[in-house]
Design a protein around this motif. Sequence first.
Motif, PDB file in Angstrom:
ATOM      1  N   ILE A  99       0.805  -1.249  -0.008  1.00  0.00           N
ATOM      2  CA  ILE A  99      -0.119  -0.064   0.010  1.00  0.00           C
ATOM      3  C   ILE A  99       0.929   1.288   0.004  1.00  0.00           C
ATOM      4  N   SER A 100       1.981   1.217   0.990  1.00  0.00           N
ATOM      5  CA  SER A 100       2.833   2.514   0.854  1.00  0.00           C
ATOM      6  C   SER A 100       3.583   2.683  -0.669  1.00  0.00           C
ATOM      7  N   SER A 101       3.940   1.462  -0.952  1.00  0.00           N
ATOM      8  CA  SER A 101       4.664   1.870  -2.233  1.00  0.00           C
ATOM      9  C   SER A 101       3.774   1.956  -3.337  1.00  0.00           C
ATOM     10  N   GLY A 102       2.540   1.878  -3.448  1.00  0.00           N
ATOM     11  CA  GLY A 102       1.607   2.209  -4.533  1.00  0.00           C
ATOM     12  C   GLY A 102       1.320   3.619  -4.198  1.00  0.00           C
ATOM     13  N   ALA A 133      -2.894  -0.485  -5.514  1.00  0.00           N
ATOM     14  CA  ALA A 133      -2.057  -1.254  -5.187  1.00  0.00           C
ATOM     15  C   ALA A 133      -2.920  -2.440  -4.189  1.00  0.00           C
ATOM     16  N   THR A 134      -3.448  -1.672  -3.280  1.00  0.00           N
ATOM     17  CA  THR A 134      -4.392  -2.741  -2.288  1.00  0.00           C
ATOM     18  C   THR A 134      -5.314  -3.533  -3.377  1.00  0.00           C
ATOM     19  N   LEU A 135      -5.855  -3.283  -4.446  1.00  0.00           N
ATOM     20  CA  LEU A 135      -6.733  -4.176  -5.216  1.00  0.00           C
ATOM     21  C   LEU A 135      -5.670  -4.949  -5.905  1.00  0.00           C
ATOM     22  N   VAL A 151      -0.129 -15.915   4.407  1.00  0.00           N
ATOM     23  CA  VAL A 151       1.176 -16.214   3.557  1.00  0.00           C
ATOM     24  C   VAL A 151       0.890 -15.811   2.024  1.00  0.00           C
ATOM     25  N   SER A 152      -0.133 -16.103   1.484  1.00  0.00           N
ATOM     26  CA  SER A 152      -0.301 -15.484   0.054  1.00  0.00           C
ATOM     27  C   SER A 152      -0.502 -14.101   0.019  1.00  0.00           C
ATOM     28  N   MET A 153      -1.073 -13.390   0.960  1.00  0.00           N
ATOM     29  CA  MET A 153      -1.328 -11.930   0.977  1.00  0.00           C
ATOM     30  C   MET A 153       0.073 -11.229   1.253  1.00  0.00           C
ATOM     31  N   THR A 154       0.938 -11.847   2.107  1.00  0.00           N
ATOM     32  CA  THR A 154       2.148 -11.232   2.724  1.00  0.00           C
ATOM     33  C   THR A 154       3.162 -11.410   1.316  1.00  0.00           C
ATOM     34  N   LEU A 155       3.171 -12.684   0.850  1.00  0.00           N
ATOM     35  CA  LEU A 155       4.114 -12.934  -0.541  1.00  0.00           C
ATOM     36  C   LEU A 155       3.733 -11.859  -1.651  1.00  0.00           C
ATOM     37  N   ALA A 156       2.316 -11.893  -1.883  1.00  0.00           N
ATOM     38  CA  ALA A 156       1.881 -10.866  -2.990  1.00  0.00           C
ATOM     39  C   ALA A 156       2.317  -9.367  -2.642  1.00  0.00           C
ATOM     40  N   GLY A 157       2.072  -9.084  -1.376  1.00  0.00           N
ATOM     41  CA  GLY A 157       2.501  -7.753  -0.985  1.00  0.00           C
ATOM     42  C   GLY A 157       3.902  -7.363  -1.275  1.00  0.00           C
ATOM     43  N   THR A 161       5.394  -4.581  -3.768  1.00  0.00           N
ATOM     44  CA  THR A 161       6.320  -3.643  -3.050  1.00  0.00           C
ATOM     45  C   THR A 161       7.751  -3.613  -3.712  1.00  0.00           C
ATOM     46  N   ALA A 162       8.293  -4.810  -4.177  1.00  0.00           N
ATOM     47  CA  ALA A 162       9.483  -4.666  -4.912  1.00  0.00           C
ATOM     48  C   ALA A 162       9.421  -4.244  -6.020  1.00  0.00           C
ATOM     49  N   CYS A 163       8.232  -4.615  -6.840  1.00  0.00           N
ATOM     50  CA  CYS A 163       8.370  -3.953  -8.099  1.00  0.00           C
ATOM     51  C   CYS A 163       7.952  -2.659  -8.436  1.00  0.00           C
ATOM     52  N   LEU A 164       7.044  -2.137  -7.468  1.00  0.00           N
ATOM     53  CA  LEU A 164       6.793  -0.702  -7.271  1.00  0.00           C
ATOM     54  C   LEU A 164       7.920   0.293  -6.754  1.00  0.00           C
TER      55      LEU A 164
END
Length: 338
Positions: A99-102, A133-135, A151-157, A161-164
């Motif tokens: 969210i912060s990176s978005g 970013a949240t969506l 786990v899936s939400m943490t990995l996706a986040g 974050t790395a991409c953004l």
Amino acid sequence: MTQTRTTRRGRTPIVFVATATLLVASAALSLAIGARALSLADIWNGLTGSDPVASAVIWQMRFPRTLLGILVGAALGAAGVLAQAVTRNPLADPGLLGISSGAAVSIVAGSAFLGIGGGAGRMALAVVGAALATLVVFAFASRSPEGLSPVSMTLAGMAITACLGAVVSAIVLLDAESMDQYRFWQVGSLGLPDPQLLAIGAGVALAGAVLAIAISGSLGALALGDDTASALGVKVGRTRVLAGLAVVLLSGMAVSLAGPIGFIGLIIPHAARAIVGNDVRRTLALSALLGPLLLTVADIIGRVVVRPAELQVGVVTAVIGTPVFIWLTRRMRTKKGS
């Protein structure tokens, strides 16, 4: 268990008073400590205007910075509680969920390509970027075999974050003006670039706080599971949407003012629950005090350790937060294994 809950409820007023007192003390230290140290007499003379030099240091530099630390810390602490409650993920955090990176990439792109560098436009960009970013994080996590699991939400986040973060770095490297403006902000800083944003940010934070208070009772029921919450009369979908909106408003506002400061939203909710228990309303209220306390103390540390230079507050919170994150991750694995 009942005795423990009763003990915690009995000491809750004392905890809130003590935390508020510590916050006031940290705010006073924030006014006194900097490149030029000020005594209590200097602070008083500066606040009353009898010492022009001290008055300029306090009112033009340190007072807005202290208010910013309180506002951003409260917003990030509350956003962390909401994120962890609505996702039932103890590792949820506006920074770790992307969210912060978005918000950050939206602000940097808007400044570099649209010429939007301040004012309400900057705040709007942050909120829109945080929402998108949240969506994206929810969409990626829901397509995993485990669904919307912690786990899936943490990995996706973390992936988003790395991409953004790479996108932000590419933009500021291609645009020299953006690089000069955001090289410190990107790390996380309380050096407010536009004091007018402080008032706008307070309004956005108030809207997020109202939403958080309105749904705090329903979030407690969500911890029991969607089916149980629905049986108790909670509108699960509506609660999640409103909680997500509150997180977006709070974290987007914080990023637009201070940059993507990490770990406040992760650490503070766990500390609050350890003190006052799992009740969402008490945890939310205490986190709104502990967040600014930690952030102002981190800012003071950053001013002292490399004086007369300054260490950005985002670096200090990362040093504090990284070992705590590792400990929480190991604790989750231990619980899952047992």
